[in-house]
Design a protein around this motif. Sequence first.
Motif, PDB file in Angstrom:
ATOM      1  N   GLN A 357       0.842  -1.193   0.000  1.00 54.96           N
ATOM      2  CA  GLN A 357       0.000   0.000   0.000  1.00 54.96           C
ATOM      3  C   GLN A 357       0.883   1.251   0.000  1.00 54.96           C
ATOM      4  O   GLN A 357       1.824   1.353   0.787  1.00 54.96           O
ATOM      5  CB  GLN A 357      -0.905   0.007   1.228  1.00 54.96           C
ATOM      6  N   THR A 427     -13.847   9.061  -7.088  1.00 52.04           N
ATOM      7  CA  THR A 427     -12.693   8.167  -6.963  1.00 52.04           C
ATOM      8  C   THR A 427     -12.370   7.466  -8.285  1.00 52.04           C
ATOM      9  O   THR A 427     -11.231   7.069  -8.515  1.00 52.04           O
ATOM     10  CB  THR A 427     -12.941   7.114  -5.876  1.00 52.04           C
ATOM     11  N   SER A 431      -8.766   7.139  -9.970  1.00 51.59           N
ATOM     12  CA  SER A 431      -8.274   5.851 -10.452  1.00 51.59           C
ATOM     13  C   SER A 431      -7.789   5.962 -11.894  1.00 51.59           C
ATOM     14  O   SER A 431      -6.734   5.436 -12.258  1.00 51.59           O
ATOM     15  CB  SER A 431      -9.382   4.801 -10.346  1.00 51.59           C
ATOM     16  N   ILE A 443      -7.186  -1.264  -8.644  1.00 48.23           N
ATOM     17  CA  ILE A 443      -7.400  -0.060  -7.838  1.00 48.23           C
ATOM     18  C   ILE A 443      -8.825  -0.059  -7.300  1.00 48.23           C
ATOM     19  O   ILE A 443      -9.788  -0.151  -8.064  1.00 48.23           O
ATOM     20  CB  ILE A 443      -7.164   1.217  -8.671  1.00 48.23           C
ATOM     21  N   SER A 444      -8.933   0.062  -5.981  1.00 47.06           N
ATOM     22  CA  SER A 444     -10.247   0.171  -5.360  1.00 47.06           C
ATOM     23  C   SER A 444     -10.809   1.568  -5.621  1.00 47.06           C
ATOM     24  O   SER A 444     -10.071   2.546  -5.710  1.00 47.06           O
ATOM     25  CB  SER A 444     -10.129  -0.059  -3.852  1.00 47.06           C
ATOM     26  N   THR A 445     -12.121   1.659  -5.749  1.00 47.60           N
ATOM     27  CA  THR A 445     -12.749   2.974  -5.915  1.00 47.60           C
ATOM     28  C   THR A 445     -13.592   3.339  -4.692  1.00 47.60           C
ATOM     29  O   THR A 445     -14.442   4.215  -4.749  1.00 47.60           O
ATOM     30  CB  THR A 445     -13.633   2.998  -7.180  1.00 47.60           C
ATOM     31  N   MET A 449      -9.696   4.949  -0.943  1.00 48.61           N
ATOM     32  CA  MET A 449      -8.649   4.811  -1.951  1.00 48.61           C
ATOM     33  C   MET A 449      -7.785   6.053  -2.043  1.00 48.61           C
ATOM     34  O   MET A 449      -6.623   6.008  -2.442  1.00 48.61           O
ATOM     35  CB  MET A 449      -9.250   4.478  -3.311  1.00 48.61           C
ATOM     36  N   SER A 453      -5.112   2.881  -0.295  1.00 49.64           N
ATOM     37  CA  SER A 453      -5.496   1.556   0.184  1.00 49.64           C
ATOM     38  C   SER A 453      -5.207   0.466  -0.838  1.00 49.64           C
ATOM     39  O   SER A 453      -5.177  -0.715  -0.494  1.00 49.64           O
ATOM     40  CB  SER A 453      -6.983   1.533   0.535  1.00 49.64           C
ATOM     41  N   SER A 454      -4.999   0.822  -2.097  1.00 59.17           N
ATOM     42  CA  SER A 454      -4.745  -0.170  -3.144  1.00 59.17           C
ATOM     43  C   SER A 454      -3.247  -0.413  -3.290  1.00 59.17           C
ATOM     44  O   SER A 454      -2.458   0.529  -3.348  1.00 59.17           O
ATOM     45  CB  SER A 454      -5.324   0.314  -4.486  1.00 59.17           C
ATOM     46  N   VAL A 670      -6.027  -6.385  -1.963  1.00 58.51           N
ATOM     47  CA  VAL A 670      -6.233  -5.142  -1.228  1.00 58.51           C
ATOM     48  C   VAL A 670      -6.294  -5.442   0.259  1.00 58.51           C
ATOM     49  O   VAL A 670      -7.078  -6.276   0.700  1.00 58.51           O
ATOM     50  CB  VAL A 670      -7.539  -4.454  -1.676  1.00 58.51           C
ATOM     51  N   GLU A 673      -8.196  -1.047   4.659  1.00 63.60           N
ATOM     52  CA  GLU A 673      -7.977   0.341   4.304  1.00 63.60           C
ATOM     53  C   GLU A 673      -7.186   1.048   5.389  1.00 63.60           C
ATOM     54  O   GLU A 673      -7.533   0.996   6.568  1.00 63.60           O
ATOM     55  CB  GLU A 673      -9.322   1.037   4.089  1.00 63.60           C
TER      56      GLU A 673
END
Length: 677
Positions: A357, A427, A431, A443-445, A449, A453-454, A670, A673
């Motif tokens: 991360q 987000t 991204s 990639i988390s949205t 993020m 967090s990704s 992932v 967070e």
Amino acid sequence: MARSHAKGGEVSPMRLWFMRALKAGIALALLGLLVLGIFVAIARGEIDSFEDLKASPNGQMIRVRAADGTVIQSIGPSFGRWLNINDLPKDMKDAMVAVEDRRFFYHPGIDPYGMARSFWVRIERGQWAQGGSTITQQLARNVYLNNNREWGRKIREIILALAMETKFSKEQILELYLNKVYFGGGAYGVDAASRKFFDHGAETLDLAESAIIAGLVKAPSHYSPTADAQAAIGRAGVVIEVMQDAGMITAEQAASVKPAKVKLAGDKAQDSVRYFTDWALPQLESLIDETEKPIDVWTTLDLGMQRAGTNAIKNGVPAGAQGALVTLDRDGAVRAMVGGTDYAKSNYNRAVTALRQPGSSWKLFVYLTAIEGGYRPEDKVEDKPVTIGGWTPKNSGGNFAGEITLRTAFSYSKNTVAAQLGEELGTSSISNMARRFGITTPISTGPAMVLGSSETRVIEMTRAFASVAARGRSVTPYAISKVTTIDGDVIYKHKPPKQVQLVEDYVAGAMTDLMQSAVAGGTGGAAQIGRPVAGKTGTTSSNKDGWFLGFSSGLTTGVWMGRDDARPVGNLQGGHAPARAWGNYMRIAVANRPVEHFATDVSFPERLEEDTAAEGEEEILVDENGMPIEGEPLPTVHSPDDAIEPEQVDDEFIDRALGRNRGQVDPGSVEDEPTPQ
């Protein structure tokens, strides 16, 4: 009456027995020679031709060089050109014949005197202690047999040697031998040995160097200069004495030779360069088709920077932690790569393989999106408690500053401001910005993020910062500048890919301005090196990861620290150990480069008025009373010169910018967070 002695010269029984034995011996010898001749004739027919033996490879040798030409790694069983007998120095040929087979030019492939001496020593000592093999026998053994000291193998060796002597001239045999015998250190052939130990071809070997190489054949591992320089020098002295005794050199020449003064190439590589070469060499498969001939691979690695980077990581990581470092030059050339604290203990390359991360260093993409969306460094934002979709981010220290500028929010890495920007900008837009700048991992949205967090890789984050340093133009990392044959013919040369404008100049300039403020008076203060620096810290929850990424004087470097098992590490905030290691390294890395000031004095496009057409609606011309005017729609202003509409940022654009095919996205996971600094 007494009987007379034998008349007419009668033969005595003893003499008669001797004559019969002699005749039988001659008959057996003739029969043996006949049988031997048959076996030799059969073997002669099975021996490859001289040209075929020359062409038979020992395996491809790859020699890897740093940017300055220093050999940093050799791979494969040999490296050398095939040298004709007339191209080899006389000293080299004489030294080899003197120490290995003094009667080489006078025997038929086997040396009866040498064999008798070897057998006698065998009887005396009860074991084989002295070799009686000629150069021709050694060649036969090296090409067709093994080194097992068995009677059957020895007989086959003799037969092959005799067959070779009937098929090849002495000069051809010596040429084959000098180009195929093993000299230690992975070097087969005299040219390979010369390049391995002296870093030059065998055509220019002098007497001292020739003596060292000739002395290696007896025990390549023991006498190898890279294994035991003193043993190699001592053995060379013996070779010189033997050459003098054989009349090949004079006493004056022997006295003038100083093997101890010979400059050995040695092993100049650092252990840490293997992180780099392990990553770079697999790329050859897609660059060249040559798989047999020896090649030189010229890389972008700067040994001085690599040494400094290695020291910075070894000395800078907290106890029990690991570290990684990558440096890119302005054109994408990888100048240093450190994948861990000790390659010998762990060859896992955390610079290009590990997924971690990025923490607040991910805010690079948040603020790039904000600037592109219309924010300016001096715009006011509010540092206040926020909750988004049930998620409540916290600032480091738990305090809120109220109304501050965007510059201050970035410099002090305010998480609440980043969260609000993410909610406002979307987000998915952030991204997409990360994708533009080279992030290939999932990639988390989700709302968090914006705080990193990704997971991603050190080299990808470094690439993104390098593209900002390049005023928003894409930078593609590369490791191999060219590949040449041993003769110097270029079979590959790096061609810079076409750069893509990822964001407008003003966006990159404003982003650089923010990052310069973060180092000058914000969380990245420990990275100051006495010249302009732009960068960003990153810390994940519970200090599991610490980052510092930044650029100065044309070099962009990313530093990561943490544990492989992702457990917390004390004092690992990005502004502490990573930033200090970055600064310690970069002071050395940029020492010989001119000081460069950043292009942060940029012109922003005019802001759109709040009463402009809603998104998705067509803009129209209006008169002074605000009434519509019939005619063509008014073009939307997107750039400072109001002339060029930027390319649509879709999947095709991102793939082209990154130079990759669709679908080649590395998997990743992932973690929880984080609440980074």
